[in-house]
Motif scaffolding. Structure first.
Motif, PDB file in Angstrom:
ATOM      1  N   ARG A  89       0.908  -1.095  -0.168  1.00 40.89           N
ATOM      2  CA  ARG A  89      -0.057   0.095   0.004  1.00 40.89           C
ATOM      3  C   ARG A  89       0.888   1.304  -0.043  1.00 40.89           C
ATOM      4  NH1 ARG A  89      -5.236   0.559   1.382  1.00 40.89           N
ATOM      5  NH2 ARG A  89      -5.242  -1.371   0.284  1.00 40.89           N
ATOM      6  N   ASP A 276      -2.749   1.836   7.816  1.00 43.37           N
ATOM      7  CA  ASP A 276      -3.201   1.097   6.754  1.00 43.37           C
ATOM      8  C   ASP A 276      -1.946   0.472   6.085  1.00 43.37           C
ATOM      9  OD1 ASP A 276      -4.320  -0.072   4.352  1.00 43.37           O
ATOM     10  OD2 ASP A 276      -4.945   1.937   3.342  1.00 43.37           O
ATOM     11  N   GLY A 278      -2.712  -2.647   4.270  1.00 43.01           N
ATOM     12  CA  GLY A 278      -3.216  -2.923   2.975  1.00 43.01           C
ATOM     13  C   GLY A 278      -3.156  -4.365   2.490  1.00 43.01           C
ATOM     14  N   THR A 284      -6.202  -5.345   7.200  1.00 43.22           N
ATOM     15  CA  THR A 284      -6.995  -4.318   6.514  1.00 43.22           C
ATOM     16  C   THR A 284      -7.724  -3.399   7.398  1.00 43.22           C
ATOM     17  OG1 THR A 284      -9.010  -5.568   6.501  1.00 43.22           O
ATOM     18  CG2 THR A 284      -7.625  -6.111   4.670  1.00 43.22           C
TER      19      THR A 284
END
Length: 339
Positions: A89, A276, A278, A284
């Motif tokens: 992410r 986050d 990801g 999550t």
């Protein structure tokens, strides 16, 4: 718990001889006659650091650290970078995504073998951002292979302790950018970035409410099984402060650290900032929100009852050139909630 210092292999003695010959880094007295005449000297983690020449084969660990190099336009000085599983992410959301693509990835293991194979002359990491006694990858070991170790200032160890953080988080960012600008000969670029970042932070902070009306904000990274959060010397503390909130664990004189659910709930946060990563079903943002709602103590807090959750990528919250934009975004969220 203090981890016993690892004994360096015999190779270190040979490498140290090379260092003393002027091919490596020296963090002793920067005025020593053995320093090359053109050595660059800075202060890193409160100690003098001498870099014998402009690094040409820098190795970095972790996304926020690597983005500092990218922000300074130093991709051409890099031998590669390492990161960790679950940082996809970060790369996907990075303003320097193209630099991640064009710079050699050394994988997800910051080990002695990986570092040595890259043949670095400069290694930029930090305590718990790659440097660990348990793996044998320490600043002393980096010096032993003839390279300069540079430590992330957010993760500098406090004197006589393994607690991390010796200055305010944004000052840590500005200090590192200034030092890197000096070491790599891009002082003007570093100064321009710092001016822009200070201006953005000032704009975001201008709309903050008075101290007694600031929202209580809890930084939630993960739980294993207790919450991992930010004390006052990690990036989120000043991100929250400049955005107009109060970090519920500002009183902890440490960087990223673990706390109890009881302490987290007793602070009654009004907003929860979620890290986050990801990836992974339990990592999550939604999984973390579900876990907070299911946690009996946290379920009664204002933030959980009112659904006041906001998330940012990991690299936006650790020390990195994303910090000012994160302050702007968090300030907008708080103002939007009337906080």
């Amino acid at each position: 718990m203090t981890v016993p210092r690892l004994i360096r292999p015999a190779l270190t003695l040979l490498a140290a001889t090379v260092v003393l010959a002027g091919c490596g880094a020296d963090v002793d007295d920067p005025a020593r006659p053995s320093d090359p005449a053109d050595a660059v000297r800075v202060t890193n983690c409160g100690a003098p650091l001498s870099v014998p020449a402009t690094p040409r084969r820098a190795v970095t660990n972790d996304t926020g650290i690597t983005e500092m190099m990218f922000a300074l336009g130093l991709t051409g000085h890099m031998a590669g970078y390492t990161t960790y599983e679950g940082k996809e992410r970060d790369v996907a959301t990075s303003p320097w995504r193209a630099d991640f693509t064009s710079t050699r990835s050394l994988g997800t293991a910051f080990t002695r073998e990986v570092i040595q194979a890259a043949d670095p002359d400069f290694v930029f990491a930090g305590w718990n951002y790659g440097f660990k006694e348990s793996t044998g990858v320490t600043p002393d070991w980096i010096r032993g292979i003839g390279a300069t170790p540079y430590q992330l200032t957010e993760a500098c160890r406090q004197p006589g302790s393994t607690r991390r953080g010796i200055t305010r988080p944004l000052d840590a960012l500005y200090d590192d950018l200034t030092n890197l600008g000096t070491i790599f000969g891009v002082r003007d670029r570093a100064a321009a970035l710092i001016r822009d970042y200070r201006a953005e932070v000032a704009r975001a902070a201008a709309g903050a409410p008075p101290g007694d009306r600031r929202a209580r904000v809890f930084l939630f990274d993960s739980a294993d099984p207790t919450p991992f959060t930010s004390g006052r010397t990690a990036g989120p503390d000043e991100i929250i402060e400049k955005a107009g909130g109060v970090n519920t664990f500002h009183g902890l004189d440490d960087s990223w650290t673990s706390v109890s659910w009881e302490a987290a709930a007793q602070a009654d946060p009004q907003v929860i900032v979620i890290v986050d990563y990801g990836t992974g079903p339990s990592n999550t943002v939604q999984a973390k929100i579900d876990a907070l709602r299911a946690q009996p103590l946290m379920a009664g807090t204002t933030a959980v009852r009112e659904g006041n959750f906001v998330s940012f990528p990991y690299a936006a919250l650790v020390e990195s050139p994303r910090n000012p934009a994160t302050i702007t975004a968090l300030a907008a969220y708080l103002r939007g909630k009337g906080l």
